[in-house]
Motif scaffolding. Structure first.
Motif, short mmCIF file in Angstrom:
data_model
loop_
_atom_site.label_atom_id
_atom_site.label_comp_id
_atom_site.label_asym_id
_atom_site.label_seq_id
_atom_site.Cartn_x
_atom_site.Cartn_y
_atom_site.Cartn_z
N ALA A 235 -0.17 45.15 31.17
CA ALA A 235 -0.10 43.74 30.42
C ALA A 235 -0.42 44.19 29.03
O ALA A 235 -1.14 44.61 28.59
CB ALA A 235 -1.05 42.79 31.07
N THR A 236 0.54 43.41 28.35
CA THR A 236 0.30 43.77 26.71
C THR A 236 -0.21 42.74 25.95
O THR A 236 0.23 41.69 25.70
CB THR A 236 1.64 43.74 26.19
N LEU A 237 -1.66 42.70 26.09
CA LEU A 237 -2.57 41.70 25.34
C LEU A 237 -3.34 42.03 24.23
O LEU A 237 -3.59 43.31 24.22
CB LEU A 237 -3.42 41.21 26.62
N GLU A 238 -3.65 41.07 23.40
CA GLU A 238 -4.72 41.31 22.50
C GLU A 238 -5.54 40.03 22.42
O GLU A 238 -5.39 39.09 23.04
CB GLU A 238 -3.77 41.59 21.17
N LEU A 239 -6.82 40.21 21.63
CA LEU A 239 -7.74 39.21 21.80
C LEU A 239 -7.58 38.32 20.61
O LEU A 239 -7.57 38.90 19.54
CB LEU A 239 -8.90 39.78 21.84
N LEU A 240 -8.04 37.16 20.54
CA LEU A 240 -8.43 36.19 19.29
C LEU A 240 -9.72 35.69 19.49
O LEU A 240 -9.83 34.76 20.53
CB LEU A 240 -7.29 35.14 19.15
N PRO A 332 -17.66 34.04 38.91
CA PRO A 332 -18.28 34.62 37.81
C PRO A 332 -18.79 36.09 37.82
O PRO A 332 -19.12 36.53 38.78
CB PRO A 332 -19.66 33.75 37.82
N GLY A 333 -18.67 36.56 36.56
CA GLY A 333 -18.88 38.09 36.35
C GLY A 333 -18.17 39.13 36.86
O GLY A 333 -18.28 40.33 36.92
N ASP A 334 -16.80 38.79 37.59
CA ASP A 334 -15.97 39.60 38.32
C ASP A 334 -14.84 40.06 37.11
O ASP A 334 -14.05 39.59 37.05
CB ASP A 334 -15.49 39.04 39.32
N VAL A 335 -15.36 41.43 36.65
CA VAL A 335 -14.11 41.96 35.65
C VAL A 335 -12.73 42.25 36.38
O VAL A 335 -11.81 41.91 35.96
CB VAL A 335 -14.96 43.30 35.15
N THR A 336 -12.88 42.79 37.83
CA THR A 336 -11.69 42.97 38.45
C THR A 336 -10.86 41.78 38.48
O THR A 336 -9.59 41.78 38.23
CB THR A 336 -12.14 43.94 39.58
N ALA A 337 -11.39 40.81 39.00
CA ALA A 337 -10.59 39.66 39.10
C ALA A 337 -10.20 38.95 38.10
O ALA A 337 -9.11 38.36 37.91
CB ALA A 337 -11.47 38.44 40.28
N THR A 338 -10.88 38.82 36.86
CA THR A 338 -10.51 38.41 35.76
C THR A 338 -9.30 39.34 35.14
O THR A 338 -8.36 38.73 34.56
CB THR A 338 -11.75 38.44 34.61
N ALA A 339 -9.50 40.39 35.43
CA ALA A 339 -8.36 41.53 34.69
C ALA A 339 -7.10 40.98 35.66
O ALA A 339 -5.91 40.71 35.03
CB ALA A 339 -8.84 42.84 35.00
N ARG A 340 -7.11 40.91 36.77
CA ARG A 340 -6.17 40.35 37.80
C ARG A 340 -5.36 39.31 37.24
O ARG A 340 -4.15 39.16 37.26
CB ARG A 340 -6.45 40.63 39.25
N ALA A 341 -5.98 38.38 37.09
CA ALA A 341 -5.83 37.04 36.71
C ALA A 341 -5.08 36.92 35.19
O ALA A 341 -3.86 36.30 35.20
CB ALA A 341 -6.75 35.78 36.66
N LEU A 342 -5.54 37.62 34.30
CA LEU A 342 -4.94 37.87 33.01
C LEU A 342 -3.65 38.79 33.15
O LEU A 342 -2.71 38.37 32.39
CB LEU A 342 -6.10 38.53 32.02
N HIS A 343 -3.79 39.70 33.85
CA HIS A 343 -2.55 40.47 34.17
C HIS A 343 -1.46 39.63 34.81
O HIS A 343 -0.37 39.59 34.26
CB HIS A 343 -2.57 41.66 34.99
N ARG A 344 -1.97 38.64 35.75
CA ARG A 344 -0.71 37.97 36.47
C ARG A 344 -0.34 36.79 35.39
O ARG A 344 1.14 36.76 35.26
CB ARG A 344 -1.69 37.25 37.48
N GLY A 346 -0.13 37.10 32.12
CA GLY A 346 0.34 37.82 30.83
C GLY A 346 1.70 38.45 31.33
O GLY A 346 2.63 38.95 30.37
N THR A 347 1.92 38.61 32.64
CA THR A 347 3.56 39.14 33.04
C THR A 347 4.10 38.38 33.80
O THR A 347 5.56 38.63 34.06
CB THR A 347 2.95 40.34 34.04
N ASP A 348 3.87 37.00 33.78
CA ASP A 348 4.74 35.74 34.41
C ASP A 348 4.94 34.76 33.69
O ASP A 348 4.20 33.71 33.43
CB ASP A 348 3.95 35.40 35.86
N ARG A 349 6.16 34.92 32.81
CA ARG A 349 6.45 33.54 32.05
C ARG A 349 6.47 32.36 32.57
O ARG A 349 6.09 31.46 32.20
CB ARG A 349 7.65 34.04 31.44
N ALA A 350 6.92 32.24 34.02
CA ALA A 350 7.32 30.89 34.69
C ALA A 350 5.93 30.62 34.94
O ALA A 350 5.53 29.38 34.85
CB ALA A 350 7.79 31.25 35.87
N LEU A 351 4.89 31.41 35.33
CA LEU A 351 3.69 30.94 35.71
C LEU A 351 3.02 30.49 34.40
O LEU A 351 2.11 29.35 34.52
CB LEU A 351 2.63 32.07 36.46
#
Length: 386
Positions: A235-240, A332-344, A346-351
């Motif tokens: 996923a091509t992401l940056e932070l603000l 809460p506190g789940d880095v892996t689940a948060t990463a997966r949700a951000l990836h999902r 970030g890579t799905d325009r329709a979603l």
């Protein structure tokens, strides 16, 4: 004609016209009271700035701000300020024009509600946090028993107490001398302040926004780790990062070490937050594991801004938003689940488009400050405002 309202906030940590999240909350409720009453009186120990232009119907009663070099002196000053606030409210209620006294719960604050109840004026108590526990745990409190006694006094004098979340309501109910069940009315948002962000296709990297005060319980280190993991997965992401606080510098350092590109605004006026969120593509509220009792303002603001949002499923949030339709909730506190949700997202325009539209609609229909204050004033004992 009894068509005036009195808003009381004597917590020295709440600058009414300042830049903190609590400041926004107070002003939004004040704005709704202004829409319902011909005259609004603001009794406060910390105005935090001048009354805004165009708010000529708000009469400011500025009391001395409690201060002291040690907890004992500060707490004595707060009790003295409570007495002064009570005298001011008593004088206002004696005119016969006051239809409602609305107080934001603070330590050492009970006299204004007691003064109003003596005159038969409806009294609303807004409880945002278990402040006695919070003060004892995170700051300093020389007289916890005295603070609890003031809290019981405030509850006893409130004809319509309410809390912003279930955990806070349970805490207050355990202290209420009348043994009442404390209603819950969550925080809200003004959708009119936010212009929905577009779903963009022309960016090299999508912008993930976080807005708020940078405190340990806001999970910004977790957010950095999750964005780094999502980037490693393609996923091509940056932070603000919007705002300031003690965790900002550590968060920026963590992002630098992880190779996560970011922009940090530092402290900003709340009026520019909608514009900054408009530049983002998605947003996150990544709370760590642990006890959470607040009603996140930032989630409501993200949804109002039309930002697809990943949020930790804390406190009452799972019951306030629809997971998978309006937001993506993660443990809460789940880095892996948060990463997966951000990836999902970030890579799905329709979603992204579906979440943006549904989130914005939820903010407009269910989370507006108008709806929040309507629900508050409809509570038994509040008395309908004009």
């Amino acid at each position: 004609m009894n068509d005036a309202a009195v808003y009381v906030v004597t917590d020295p940590g709440v600058p009414v016209f300042g830049t903190k999240g609590c400041s926004v909350h107070v002003r939004e409720v004040l704005a709704e009271l202004r829409a319902r009453h011909h005259e609004v009186h603001l009794v406060t120990t910390r105005p935090g700035g001048p009354v805004p232009a165009g708010w000529d119907d708000v009469v400011l009663h500025a009391l001395p701000r409690p201060a002291g070099d040690d907890p004992v002196t500060r707490e004595a000053a707060q009790r003295a300020a409570d007495v002064q606030a009570g005298l001011r409210v008593a004088a206002l209620c004696a005119t016969g024009r006051v239809a409602l006294v609305y107080q934001r719960y603070g330590l050492w604050g009970a006299a204004p509600l007691e003064a109003a109840r003596i005159t038969g004026t409806p009294t609303v108590l807004e409880i945002n946090a278990p402040l006695v526990d919070e003060q004892r745990r995170h700051r300093s409190l020389s007289d916890p028993d005295g603070a609890l006694a003031y809290t019981r006094r405030a509850l006893a004098a409130a004809s319509a107490p309410f809390a912003v979340s279930g955990p806070v309501a349970d805490w207050a109910a355990a202290l209420d001398p009348a043994g009442r069940e404390i209603p819950v009315v969550p925080n809200g948002v003004d959708p009119g302040r936010f212009l929905p962000a577009p779903v963009r296709d022309d960016r090299e990297r999508l912008v993930v926004a976080f807005s708020g005060t940078f405190r340990p319980w806001h999970g910004t280190s977790l957010l950095v780790d999750a964005v780094a993991a999502a980037r490693a997965d393609g996923a091509t992401l940056e932070l603000l990062l919007i705002g300031d606080g003690p965790e900002l510098a550590p968060t920026v350092g963590r992002a630098d070490r992880a190779g996560v590109p970011l922009r940090a605004t530092g402290r900003v006026d709340p009026s520019v937050v909608p514009e900054l969120l408009h530049t983002a593509d998605l947003a996150a509220a990544p709370y760590p594991a642990g006890e959470h009792y607040f009603s996140p303002l930032k989630v409501a603001e993200y949804l109002a801004a039309g930002l697809p949002t990943v949020a930790s499923a804390i406190a009452d949030l799972p019951g306030l938003v629809r997971d998978g339709e309006e937001v993506l909730l993660v443990p809460p506190g789940d880095v892996t689940a948060t990463a997966r949700a951000l990836h999902r997202i970030g890579t799905d325009r329709a979603l992204r488009g579906r979440l943006a539209r549904a989130g914005r609609a939820a903010a407009q229909r269910r989370m507006s400050w108008s709806a929040v204050v309507d629900a508050t004033l409809a509570l038994p004992g509040a008395g309908r405002a004009a």
